[in-house]
Each structure stands twice: as structure tokens, then as C-alpha cells.
Design a protein around this motif. Structure first.
Motif, PDB file in Angstrom:
ATOM      1  N   ALA A 103       0.713  -1.163   0.046  1.00 29.19           N
ATOM      2  CA  ALA A 103       0.018  -0.057   0.033  1.00 29.19           C
ATOM      3  C   ALA A 103       0.710   1.238  -0.015  1.00 29.19           C
ATOM      4  CB  ALA A 103      -0.973   0.084   1.077  1.00 29.19           C
ATOM      5  N   VAL A 107       0.957   0.648   7.028  1.00 28.66           N
ATOM      6  CA  VAL A 107      -0.253   0.037   7.375  1.00 28.66           C
ATOM      7  C   VAL A 107      -0.014  -0.402   8.915  1.00 28.66           C
ATOM      8  CG1 VAL A 107      -1.500  -2.143   7.245  1.00 28.66           C
ATOM      9  CG2 VAL A 107      -0.164  -1.148   5.234  1.00 28.66           C
ATOM     10  N   ALA A 162      -4.910  -1.628   3.664  1.00 28.31           N
ATOM     11  CA  ALA A 162      -5.126  -0.307   3.697  1.00 28.31           C
ATOM     12  C   ALA A 162      -6.349   0.016   2.588  1.00 28.31           C
ATOM     13  CB  ALA A 162      -3.982   0.360   3.020  1.00 28.31           C
TER      14      ALA A 162
END
Length: 424
Positions: A103, A107, A162
Motif C-alpha cells: 500500500a 499499514v 489499506a
């Protein structure tokens, strides 16, 4: 309470510095022993850094994208007792993978003991409340799939890390009967002034560096040849019908690998590596075919080793295994290095012509374009044939244009007369 300080570990192979690719924890998180703290990127692979202790994160030693020296402070963890009185290196990395950050944001992680299996993707409610200019996280493959289905990604609830939108989320969205028709027509034509900045880090940075290096150092030239693949496609269909259930289905790729192996017997200069600093060309007897594979984090090139000793089905199984490992972030460093020639294909998106970039230090890359049916003149008659282009690139510093053309012509002959692939 004490502090346990972890240094950037020595990953080996003489590596003096690595790129911090992604944190899996943040300050204040509780961590447990063996929980993955961070991903770091070497020249060849992603490496997970685990925690050697239980405790609470009190400081991070760098930001994603930062290049850190081996031995520099990676993370500080508050622990029961005195902690380590002197800074110590992190434990040996436990896993290597060619994956980049999952992501674009950090995270939040929880202790492994509290982790739970990821639930099946569900779309709660008719749509996701995203702003018109918000760009949801999704891989290129998912974005294309959504485009093909006519789905606006900003309306799909993502179940990945995410909030990343997965293929399963698209299916769940369709299952609930949602479509572009559910949104006002005016929204599709609304003015947009949004901008997005994406930091080039991790695997994307490595790909960018390798592509730039290849185009600056090698004298690329490309050669395109049209090939009639009607006969080999008929052979492939026949073999799949007869042996597919017991041996597995064959794609065109193992036939191309076989054609490379046979053609290289007469053109050994193509199966080579060029050390331009030492000015040495190394020709290899072993044919280690790199098969360019698109993953969610970018282009990977896992290697089918000793293709010269593999049958069609053996090559097919190995190509499939390596492709899955690369896409799932589980390919090892050895599986991503050591190729002597590369085969690249965009599959159904292969277009008419492409100009592939060399995978240095190799001197040749063979690119496969899509198969299309076209009317062709054969023995004075117009017939429908399955045609495909090979768009290949070579390093002109060590490969002459005539040799490159003859090499591709040899591959053409083998594919158009597929029996010759197996005649010794």
C-alpha cells in the motif's frame, strides 16, 4: 523497562546499504517475537525484517524510500527488563520476496497473537463513500478488469490492505447488481482538478533504475518478424485435448522456450552476457530463460533454469510455478537472477509491435505480440491464418543486425514447422 535497539542487518553478498521499503508497525504498536517489522529492498529482492523480542515500538529509524547503511539504527523497542545495553543487529531475515509495498501508506500492524484471517471481501451498502477525486488503491490488473467491466473503482469497497480493491471485490460488487448506471450521468462528466503524487520507492524504484541503466548502457536495436502460428496452435490444441487432463494445459510459451533452445544451437552469441566494464562476452551452454512476469508491484523476471533439458510440460509447469511465485511475492532471489536470455509477452495485450528493453547483462530479448486471424495468400489462395509478430531487441555492441535477423528467422521456421522443434 529497557530499550532494545535493532540495527539494519547484514543481508550478505557484500551489500553495504539497502532501501527501507515499508514499515509494518508504527510508534506505539505492541509487537511480538518473529513479527515482521519492516521490508527492505536489495538489488534483487525484498527481505522481511522480524522482531527478536516482545515489546512496544518507541522509535523508527527511517522513512519508506530512505536508503540506509547496514548497521544503522532500524527501530527501537521498549521491553521488559534492561533490554540490550548496546545496540545489536537485527536477526537474520526470515524471508525473501520480490514484493514491493502493499500500500502507498504505512499499514498499522497488530501483534501476531491477535492476528485473524482476512475476511472474505464483502461490499457493505450500495457503494463506497469516496470523494470524486479520491483514487482507490488497486493493482494495474484490477484497474483493467474494472475498466473492462465498466465499473468505477471509487464505488467499490476494497477488502485488501489499506482498503486496496481486489478482483474478489469487483466480483462482489457485480453480485450485488451495482453498475455505472447507478450513478448520475453528470458525475461521469464532472470536471476534475485532482492531482496525485506517488513516491517511487521499493520495487518500482529498482525497475526504474534497471530500465534507465539498460537504455543508457546498451546500444538497443529491435527487429520485428511476422510468424504464421496456425500449425503450432493446432498442435497445441491437439496436445491439450489428448494430454491436458493428465499433464496440464500448454500455453504458447513452452513452445517458444523450446524454439529458443533449438535456435540457440546455431546462434550461441545470443545466449550470452556482456560485461561492458571488463569488455568480456560470456557465452553459455546452459539456457536459463527469463520469463518477464507482470505482478501487482511491477515487472518481475523469474528464471526457467536449464530450459535445454526440459520437455514441453516440464517447461510449462516451471513457468506456471515461477509466475505464481512472482505474483504472490514468494519468488526467491535465486529464482529472479541468472538468466541468459529473456522472453517477454503481454499476452492478449501484446499489440502489433513492441520494443522490449534488454535485461542487462543479457544481449537479447524476444518479445511476443498477440495472435490475430488475418487473410493471407498461401499458394495463390486467400486463406485465414493465425499470425503473430515477434518484436525482439538486441545489444548492437555485441550482436550484428544480420545475426539478429537470422536468429529470429530460425525461430520463425521452427514455429511454422513445429515438427522441427523435436527433430534431433
Amino acid at each position: 523497562m529497557g530499550t532494545h535497539v535493532i540495527k539494519m542487518p547484514d543481508i550478505g553478498e557484500g551489500i553495504a546499504e539497502v532501501e527501507l521499503s515499508q514499515w509494518h508497525v508504527k510508534v506505539g504498536d505492541l509487537v511480538v517475537e518473529d513479527q515482521v517489522l519492516a521490508d527492505v529492498m536489495t538489488d534483487k529482492a525484498m527481505v522481511d525484517i522480524p522482531s527478536p523480542v516482545h515489546g512496544k515500538v518507541i522509535a523508527l529509524g527511517g522513512q519508506p524510500g530512505e536508503v540506509m547503511a547496514v548497521g544503522s539504527v532500524l527501530i527501537s523497542i521498549e521491553v521488559e527488563g534492561a533490554g540490550n545495553l548496546k545496540e545489536s543487529a537485527a536477526p537474520a531475515p526470515v524471508k525473501e520476496a520480490p514484493a514491493a509495498p502493499k500500500a502507498e501508506a504505512v499499514v498499522e500492524s497488530k501483534p501476531a497473537a491477535a492476528a485473524a484471517p482476512r475476511p472474505a471481501p464483502v461490499c457493505q451498502g450500495p457503494m463506497v463513500a469516496r470523494e470524486a477525486d479520491e483514487r482507490p488503491l488497486a493493482s494495474p490488473a484490477v484497474r483493467k478488469h474494472a475498466l473492462d467491466l465498466g465499473i468505477q473503482l471509487r464505488l467499490v469497497r476494497g477488502s485488501g490492505p489499506a482498503g486496496r480493491v481486489l478482483h474478489e471485490d469487483l466480483e462482489a460488487y457485480l453480485a450485488q447488481g451495482q453498475s455505472n448506471a447507478s450513478t448520475p450521468v453528470a458525475a461521469a462528466y464532472a470536471q476534475r482538478n485532482d492531482e496525485e503524487q506517488i513516491q517511487v520507492i521499493g520495487m518500482r524504484r529498482k525497475i526504474a533504475q534497471r530500465m534507465q541503466d539498460a537504455t543508457q548502457r546498451a546500444a538497443h536495436f529491435s527487429y520485428v518478424e511476422e510468424i504464421d502460428v496456425t500449425a503450432i496452435e493446432e498442435l497445441r490444441a491437439h496436445l491439450n485435448e489428448k494430454h491436458g487432463a493428465s499433464r496440464g494445459k500448454l500455453t504458447l510459451l513452452p513452445f517458444l522456450v523450446r524454439a529458443l533452445v533449438v535456435a540457440l544451437r546455431d546462434f550461441p552469441q545470443m545466449n550470452a552476457r556482456y560485461d561492458d566494464e571488463a569488455q568480456v562476452i560470456t557465452r553459455l551452454g546452459a539456457v536459463h530463460v527469463g520469463v518477464a512476469t507482470q505482478s501487482d508491484v511491477g515487472l518481475m523476471v523469474p528464471v526457467v533454469r536449464h530450459a535445454e533439458a526440459r520437455s514441453l510440460w516440464d517447461s510449462a509447469a516451471e513457468i506456471s510455478r515461477l509466475a505464481n511465485a512472482a505474483r504472490n511475492g514468494k519468488a526467491s532471489r535465486d529464482e529472479l537472477s541468472g538468466s541468459t536470455i529473456t522472453l517477454t509477452s503481454l499476452g492478449a495485450l501484446g499489440g502489433i509491435v513492441s520494443t522490449p528493453v534488454l535485461n542487462l547483462p543479457e544481449v537479447a530479448i524476444v518479445g511476443v505480440n498477440k495472435i490475430v486471424e488475418r487473410p493471407m495468400v498461401v499458394k495463390g489462395q486467400v486463406v485465414i491464418r493465425k499470425m503473430m509478430n515477434l518484436s525482439s531487441s538486441f545489444d548492437h555492441r555485441v550482436v550484428d543486425g544480420m545475426d539478429a535477423a537470422l536468429f529470429i528467422q530460425a525461430i520463425r521456421g521452427l514455429l511454422e514447422q513445429p515438427a522441427t522443434l523435436f527433430v534431433e
